[in-house]
Design a protein around this motif. Structure first.
Motif, PDB file in Angstrom:
ATOM      1  N   ALA A  98       0.818  -1.215   0.000  1.00  0.00           N
ATOM      2  CA  ALA A  98       0.000   0.000   0.000  1.00  0.00           C
ATOM      3  C   ALA A  98       0.850   1.263   0.000  1.00  0.00           C
ATOM      4  O   ALA A  98       0.326   2.365   0.047  1.00  0.00           O
ATOM      5  N   LEU A  99       2.167   1.099  -0.044  1.00  0.00           N
ATOM      6  CA  LEU A  99       3.018   2.277  -0.039  1.00  0.00           C
ATOM      7  C   LEU A  99       2.775   3.115  -1.288  1.00  0.00           C
ATOM      8  O   LEU A  99       2.520   2.573  -2.361  1.00  0.00           O
ATOM      9  N   PRO A 100       2.852   4.430  -1.188  1.00  0.00           N
ATOM     10  CA  PRO A 100       2.393   5.310  -2.270  1.00  0.00           C
ATOM     11  C   PRO A 100       3.224   5.268  -3.537  1.00  0.00           C
ATOM     12  O   PRO A 100       2.782   5.730  -4.571  1.00  0.00           O
ATOM     13  N   ASN A 102       4.072   2.493  -4.967  1.00  0.00           N
ATOM     14  CA  ASN A 102       3.647   1.297  -5.708  1.00  0.00           C
ATOM     15  C   ASN A 102       2.390   1.630  -6.508  1.00  0.00           C
ATOM     16  O   ASN A 102       1.388   2.043  -5.941  1.00  0.00           O
TER      17      ASN A 102
END
Lengths: 115, 111
Positions: A98-100, A102
């Motif tokens: 969920a890191l931005p 990705n």
């Protein structure tokens, strides 16, 4: 490789009925998102999962909407007592995390029509 | 959440460059600038993202203003297949989070 798939592609139901919409994410993606899109609008966030747990369900409009992801892969969006206002395209997306940084990969959507 | 402002629609001729603007005057230092696009009857697809420096990939270029309060997505040579709704989105580097879409810019390509 296989992308995100959603079934069914189209669903027509009557007001008051229960529906389930399925999302198969890309293998190995831990984050899974549900959005819905009304005509002429951008996608609207509903809920997202990190693994099996719902990390953010703030977009679910009311308690008729529920989603699960019991094994951390396939997810099902469930709508009880459908209303005409639920008619929309329901989009599913997955990403590695969920890191931005990705990117999210979107499926083709399920078009839900409530008569 | 920091917001973005985009024109509702734009037109461009086929085989010419297209510059799609986005204003994000309240951007924070930790916000990535992302662009997605949505072709007719399809789900959105990722185009490009950047933080401070200009970025290029096979699809497009992203030019970011020095103060980061605006950015421009550049399609170097538009084709009819580039007709889509383009969304400019901010995502905080410090948060695992969802995407908040606006209405985007509907790009029309004239043959």
């Amino acid at each position: 490789g296989a992308g995100v798939s959603q079934t069914p592609s189209n669903k027509v139901t009557e007001k008051g009925k229960y529906v389930e919409l399925r999302c198969d994410p890309i293998s190995g993606h831990t984050a899974l998102y549900w959005y819905r899109q009304s005509l002429g609008q951008g996608p609207e966030f509903l809920i997202y999962f990190q693994g099996t747990g719902a990390a953010d369900d703030s977009g679910l409009p009311n308690d008729r909407f529920f989603a699960v992801r019991p094994e951390g892969s396939v997810s099902t969006l469930k709508i009880q007592r459908t209303e005409r206002g639920d008619s929309a395209v329901y989009l599913c997306a997955s990403s590695l995390t969920a890191l931005p940084y990705n990117e999210q990969f979107f499926g083709p959507g399920t078009r839900l029509t409530v008569l | 959440d920091a917001k973005t402002t985009q024109p509702n629609s734009m037109e461009s001729n086929e085989e010419e460059p297209v510059h799609l603007p986005c204003n994000h005057s309240t951007i924070s230092g930790t916000d990535y600038i992302h662009w997605y696009r949505q072709l007719p009857s399809q789900g959105p697809e990722y185009v490009i993202h950047g933080l401070t420096s200009n970025v290029n990939n096979r699809m497009a270029s992203l030019a970011i203003a020095e103060d980061r309060k605006s950015s421009t997505l550049i399609l170097h040579r538009a084709t009819l297949r580039d007709a889509a709704v383009y969304y400019c989105i901010l995502r905080d580097t410090n948060r695992d989070d969802k995407i908040i879409f606006g209405k985007g810019t509907r790009l029309h390509i004239l043959p």
